[in-house]
Write an enzyme that holds these catalytic residues in place. Structure first.
Site, PDB file in Angstrom:
ATOM      1  N   ARG A 209       0.860  -1.266   0.065  1.00  0.00           N
ATOM      2  CA  ARG A 209      -0.021   0.066  -0.098  1.00  0.00           C
ATOM      3  C   ARG A 209       0.954   1.324   0.108  1.00  0.00           C
ATOM      4  O   ARG A 209       1.922   1.203   0.646  1.00  0.00           O
ATOM      5  CB  ARG A 209      -0.978   0.100   1.256  1.00  0.00           C
ATOM      6  CG  ARG A 209      -2.269  -1.009   1.337  1.00  0.00           C
ATOM      7  CD  ARG A 209      -3.185  -0.742   0.164  1.00  0.00           C
ATOM      8  NE  ARG A 209      -4.347  -1.425  -0.021  1.00  0.00           N
ATOM      9  CZ  ARG A 209      -4.367  -2.771  -0.694  1.00  0.00           C
ATOM     10  NH1 ARG A 209      -3.292  -2.812  -1.456  1.00  0.00           N
ATOM     11  NH2 ARG A 209      -5.384  -3.222  -0.748  1.00  0.00           N
ATOM     12  N   GLU A 243      -2.785   7.861  -3.915  1.00  0.00           N
ATOM     13  CA  GLU A 243      -3.542   7.400  -5.355  1.00  0.00           C
ATOM     14  C   GLU A 243      -4.894   7.452  -5.383  1.00  0.00           C
ATOM     15  O   GLU A 243      -5.400   7.379  -4.178  1.00  0.00           O
ATOM     16  CB  GLU A 243      -2.945   5.986  -5.567  1.00  0.00           C
ATOM     17  CG  GLU A 243      -3.611   4.885  -4.884  1.00  0.00           C
ATOM     18  CD  GLU A 243      -3.137   3.538  -5.094  1.00  0.00           C
ATOM     19  OE1 GLU A 243      -1.522   3.324  -4.978  1.00  0.00           O
ATOM     20  OE2 GLU A 243      -3.668   2.450  -5.418  1.00  0.00           O
ATOM     21  N   HIS A 260      -1.104   0.344  -9.452  1.00  0.00           N
ATOM     22  CA  HIS A 260      -1.709  -0.416  -8.472  1.00  0.00           C
ATOM     23  C   HIS A 260      -1.969  -1.757  -9.056  1.00  0.00           C
ATOM     24  O   HIS A 260      -3.116  -1.996  -8.971  1.00  0.00           O
ATOM     25  CB  HIS A 260      -2.652   0.141  -7.581  1.00  0.00           C
ATOM     26  CG  HIS A 260      -2.929  -0.524  -6.263  1.00  0.00           C
ATOM     27  ND1 HIS A 260      -3.436   0.205  -5.032  1.00  0.00           N
ATOM     28  CD2 HIS A 260      -2.977  -1.862  -6.193  1.00  0.00           C
ATOM     29  CE1 HIS A 260      -3.952  -0.884  -4.511  1.00  0.00           C
ATOM     30  NE2 HIS A 260      -3.384  -1.722  -4.850  1.00  0.00           N
TER      31      HIS A 260
HETATM   32  N1  LIG Z   1      -0.292  -4.160  -5.232  1.00  0.00           N
HETATM   33  C1  LIG Z   1      -1.216  -5.092  -5.215  1.00  0.00           C
HETATM   34  O1  LIG Z   1      -1.782  -5.305  -6.293  1.00  0.00           O
HETATM   35  C2  LIG Z   1      -1.674  -5.676  -4.155  1.00  0.00           C
HETATM   36  C3  LIG Z   1      -1.462  -5.430  -2.852  1.00  0.00           C
HETATM   37  N2  LIG Z   1      -1.732  -6.181  -1.772  1.00  0.00           N
HETATM   38  C4  LIG Z   1      -1.281  -5.565  -0.594  1.00  0.00           C
HETATM   39  O2  LIG Z   1      -0.223  -6.560   0.157  1.00  0.00           O
HETATM   40  C5  LIG Z   1      -0.524  -6.625   1.303  1.00  0.00           C
HETATM   41  C6  LIG Z   1       0.032  -8.079   1.772  1.00  0.00           C
HETATM   42  O3  LIG Z   1      -0.894  -8.967   1.100  1.00  0.00           O
HETATM   43  P1  LIG Z   1      -0.950 -10.541   1.562  1.00  0.00           P
HETATM   44  O4  LIG Z   1       0.193 -11.142   1.751  1.00  0.00           O
HETATM   45  O5  LIG Z   1      -2.026 -11.158   0.597  1.00  0.00           O
HETATM   46  O6  LIG Z   1      -1.346 -10.071   3.095  1.00  0.00           O
HETATM   47  P2  LIG Z   1      -1.260 -11.025   4.262  1.00  0.00           P
HETATM   48  O7  LIG Z   1      -2.530 -10.482   5.597  1.00  0.00           O
HETATM   49  O8  LIG Z   1      -1.545 -12.520   3.780  1.00  0.00           O
HETATM   50  O9  LIG Z   1       0.078 -10.902   4.994  1.00  0.00           O
HETATM   51  C7  LIG Z   1       0.421  -9.763   5.434  1.00  0.00           C
HETATM   52  C8  LIG Z   1       1.469 -10.013   6.187  1.00  0.00           C
HETATM   53  O10 LIG Z   1       2.453  -8.778   6.751  1.00  0.00           O
HETATM   54  C9  LIG Z   1       2.723  -9.054   8.131  1.00  0.00           C
HETATM   55  N3  LIG Z   1       2.830  -7.891   8.640  1.00  0.00           N
HETATM   56  C10 LIG Z   1       1.979  -6.900   9.356  1.00  0.00           C
HETATM   57  N4  LIG Z   1       2.533  -5.856   9.935  1.00  0.00           N
HETATM   58  C11 LIG Z   1       3.847  -5.964   9.757  1.00  0.00           C
HETATM   59  C12 LIG Z   1       5.090  -5.315  10.133  1.00  0.00           C
HETATM   60  N5  LIG Z   1       5.003  -3.989  10.778  1.00  0.00           N
HETATM   61  N6  LIG Z   1       6.197  -5.721   9.730  1.00  0.00           N
HETATM   62  C13 LIG Z   1       6.312  -7.025   9.115  1.00  0.00           C
HETATM   63  N7  LIG Z   1       5.332  -7.610   8.599  1.00  0.00           N
HETATM   64  C14 LIG Z   1       4.076  -7.250   9.045  1.00  0.00           C
HETATM   65  C15 LIG Z   1       1.277  -9.870   8.806  1.00  0.00           C
HETATM   66  O11 LIG Z   1       2.111 -10.489  10.031  1.00  0.00           O
HETATM   67  C16 LIG Z   1       1.267 -10.903   7.510  1.00  0.00           C
HETATM   68  O12 LIG Z   1       1.948 -11.956   7.716  1.00  0.00           O
HETATM   69  C17 LIG Z   1      -2.098  -6.575   1.419  1.00  0.00           C
HETATM   70  O13 LIG Z   1      -2.404  -6.188   2.810  1.00  0.00           O
HETATM   71  C18 LIG Z   1      -2.364  -5.426   0.677  1.00  0.00           C
HETATM   72  O14 LIG Z   1      -2.446  -4.217   1.139  1.00  0.00           O
HETATM   73  C19 LIG Z   1      -2.251  -7.506  -1.774  1.00  0.00           C
HETATM   74  C20 LIG Z   1      -2.415  -7.806  -3.266  1.00  0.00           C
HETATM   75  C21 LIG Z   1      -2.413  -7.054  -4.413  1.00  0.00           C
HETATM   76  O1  LIG Z   2      -5.966  -7.364  -3.325  1.00  0.00           O
HETATM   77  C1  LIG Z   2      -5.445  -6.189  -3.047  1.00  0.00           C
HETATM   78  O2  LIG Z   2      -5.163  -6.068  -1.801  1.00  0.00           O
HETATM   79  C2  LIG Z   2      -5.197  -4.982  -4.029  1.00  0.00           C
HETATM   80  O3  LIG Z   2      -4.210  -4.190  -3.949  1.00  0.00           O
HETATM   81  C3  LIG Z   2      -5.959  -5.523  -5.208  1.00  0.00           C
HETATM   82  O4  LIG Z   2      -5.301  -6.119  -6.045  1.00  0.00           O
HETATM   83  C4  LIG Z   2      -5.862  -3.835  -6.034  1.00  0.00           C
HETATM   84  O5  LIG Z   2      -6.793  -4.115  -7.130  1.00  0.00           O
HETATM   85  P1  LIG Z   2      -8.356  -3.142  -6.878  1.00  0.00           P
HETATM   86  O6  LIG Z   2      -9.207  -3.860  -5.862  1.00  0.00           O
HETATM   87  O7  LIG Z   2      -8.142  -1.870  -6.611  1.00  0.00           O
HETATM   88  O8  LIG Z   2      -8.968  -3.413  -8.223  1.00  0.00           O
END
Ligand SMILES: NC(=O)C1=CN([C@@H]2O[C@H](COP(=O)(O)OP(=O)(O)OC[C@H]3O[C@@H](n4cnc5c(N)ncnc54)[C@H](O)[C@@H]3O)[C@@H](O)[C@H]2O)C=CC1
Ligand SMILES: O=C(O)C(=O)[C@H](O)COP(=O)(O)O
Length: 390
Positions: A209, A243, A260
């Protein structure tokens, strides 16, 4: 039954039409008025579910977000109102990991290094971070994990402090949620002091994020790098503070910049939609479940035959055939630079590129064929579908 869906949710209209009347709207501009008489709301990350949005939600029983991140949803508020909430954890972990791999392989080619010689620091070892670690294991690339929450929960993997990552890692990539409270908040986790402690020449990637990285501090550090001062940092951003507005002074300093879309593989979007759809069917007591794979078309190049054991250039070709970050980076820069900073046109261009996103695939969409000793096992571990030939 009325079901309101974000128009940027592939396969949703066809699937949810089976269950009720579907109304589709742009997610970022949904209003309280849109929720009058609506029974279920299916969103992505750009719809803020808060008091204001729910002000006229007289019938709402179900909210599903087809995303991994959940920071846009006030889940406590939904629980208070007795509205069921579901998300799609892990749906796009593959896409994000492949985004990181593409960035590193292209940077390797541009800067003249081998990914195999680098140590990667992964901050956040959840779905995305763990899947990226699995890919690096497949390639034999060294990495260090940082996740104090997982460490405290007794996760048996070996975890390292931020200081260890800063001292040892050539690449640091963030995969945490955005949090502002608790013992380990991630808001501006990467700030001026963090950047100052990185190794000279380090690469920073943020596909989590925007506000996990202090964008102003990053801009200063990259400006210093450019005039030969500081650490000679390289940065890749898929996400931005504020954003869909983007800092046009930061943009040219980034090695790659994208709107993103790191997790925007077709498979990931289909998984997100079907996870929410399946959960809604269960909620309604309807005996239906859909497999994401059943919705996907064949990839444009579905089959590749190796003529020998793969090496780094072949790996580059194979992975870039699926996803080359330069494609999104080029279009994004052109679109952003044609607009004024802070203008509604900039926000529209950012969202348009996401809405009209191409049919990007994951490695699994390609079958790689070859003899058993060609290193197919590592490619399978990396996610490709493989076919052994005698
Ligand atoms: N750019 C994109 O298209 C996408 C962005 N994201 C973002 O990536 C993040 C992570 O995704 P996932 O791995 O699926 O989530 P998740 O919830 O499976 O993993 C997040 C991990 O971060 C850890 N965490 C929390 N605070 C922390 C800290 N201060 N220092 C180190 N680790 C910490 C948690 O313990 C957890 O293991 C999502 O929350 C979302 O914001 C996710 C998918 C797509
Ligand atoms: O899954 C998340 O978390 C994400 O950041 C998404 O992949 C972002 O895509 P939109 O939900 O904004 O279309």
């Amino acid at each position: 039954m009325k079901i309101l869906i974000d128009e940027n949710m592939p396969y949703a209209e066809a699937l949810f039409s089976d269950l009720g009347e579907v109304i589709s709207k742009p997610g970022r501009t949904m209003t309280a008025e849109d929720l009058v008489d609506v029974d279920a709301l299916m969103i992505r990350s750009v719809t803020k579910v808060n008091e204001a949005l729910l002000a006229k939600a007289n019938k709402l029983k179900f909210v599903g977000t087809a995303t991994a991140g959940q920071d846009h949803v006030n889940d406590a508020l939904l629980a208070d109102r007795g509205i069921f909430f579901t998300a799609a954890p892990g749906c796009n972990k593959v896409g994000v990991a492949e985004y990181v791999l593409s960035s590193l392989m292209v940077l390797g080619q541009q800067q003249g290094f081998s990914l195999f010689d680098k140590t990667v620091g992964i901050i956040g070892a959840g779905n995305v971070g763990s899947y990226l670690a699995k890919c690096l294991d497949a390639l034999g690339v060294r990495y260090l994990l940082n996740d104090p929450l997982k460490a405290e929960q007794g996760d048996p993997r070996s975890f390292h402090s931020i200081e260890e990552l800063q001292a040892q890692c050539d690449v640091i990539t963030t995969h945490t949620p955005i949090t502002r409270e608790g013992r380990y908040p991630t808001h501006h986790l990467v700030d001026e002091a963090f950047l100052a402690a990185l190794k000279p020449g380090a690469i920073l990637i943020n596909a989590a994020r925007g506000p996990v990285v202090d964008n102003q501090a990053l801009k200063r550090a990259l400006q210093a790098s450019q005039i030969g001062e500081g650490k000679h940092l390289t940065a890749v951003l898929d996400v931005f503070e504020h954003e869909p507005q983007v800092d046009l002074d930061l943009l040219p300093l980034l090695a790659f910049a994208t709107p993103h879309v790191a997790g925007y593989g077709l498979e990931g979007k289909a998984r997100g939609t079907t996870m929410v759809y399946n959960s809604f069917c269960e909620f309604l007591g309807v005996d239906k479940q859909v497999e994401a794979a059943s919705l996907l078309p064949t990839a444009p190049v579905p089959y590749v035959t190796l003529s020998g054991k793969w090496d780094e250039p072949t790996l580059f070709s194979l992975t870039q055939l699926v996803y080359d970050v330069r494609r999104d980076d080029g279009l994004f820069r052109r679109e952003m630079c044609a607009t004024q900073a802070g203008s509604p046109e900039m926000a529209s261009a950012f969202d348009r590129m996401r809405k009209n996103y191409w049919d990007r695939r994951e490695y699994s969409a390609i079958t790689v064929a070859g003899e058993p000793h060609f290193g197919l096992e590592s490619l399978a571990d990396l996610g490709f579908t493989v076919e052994e030939r005698p």
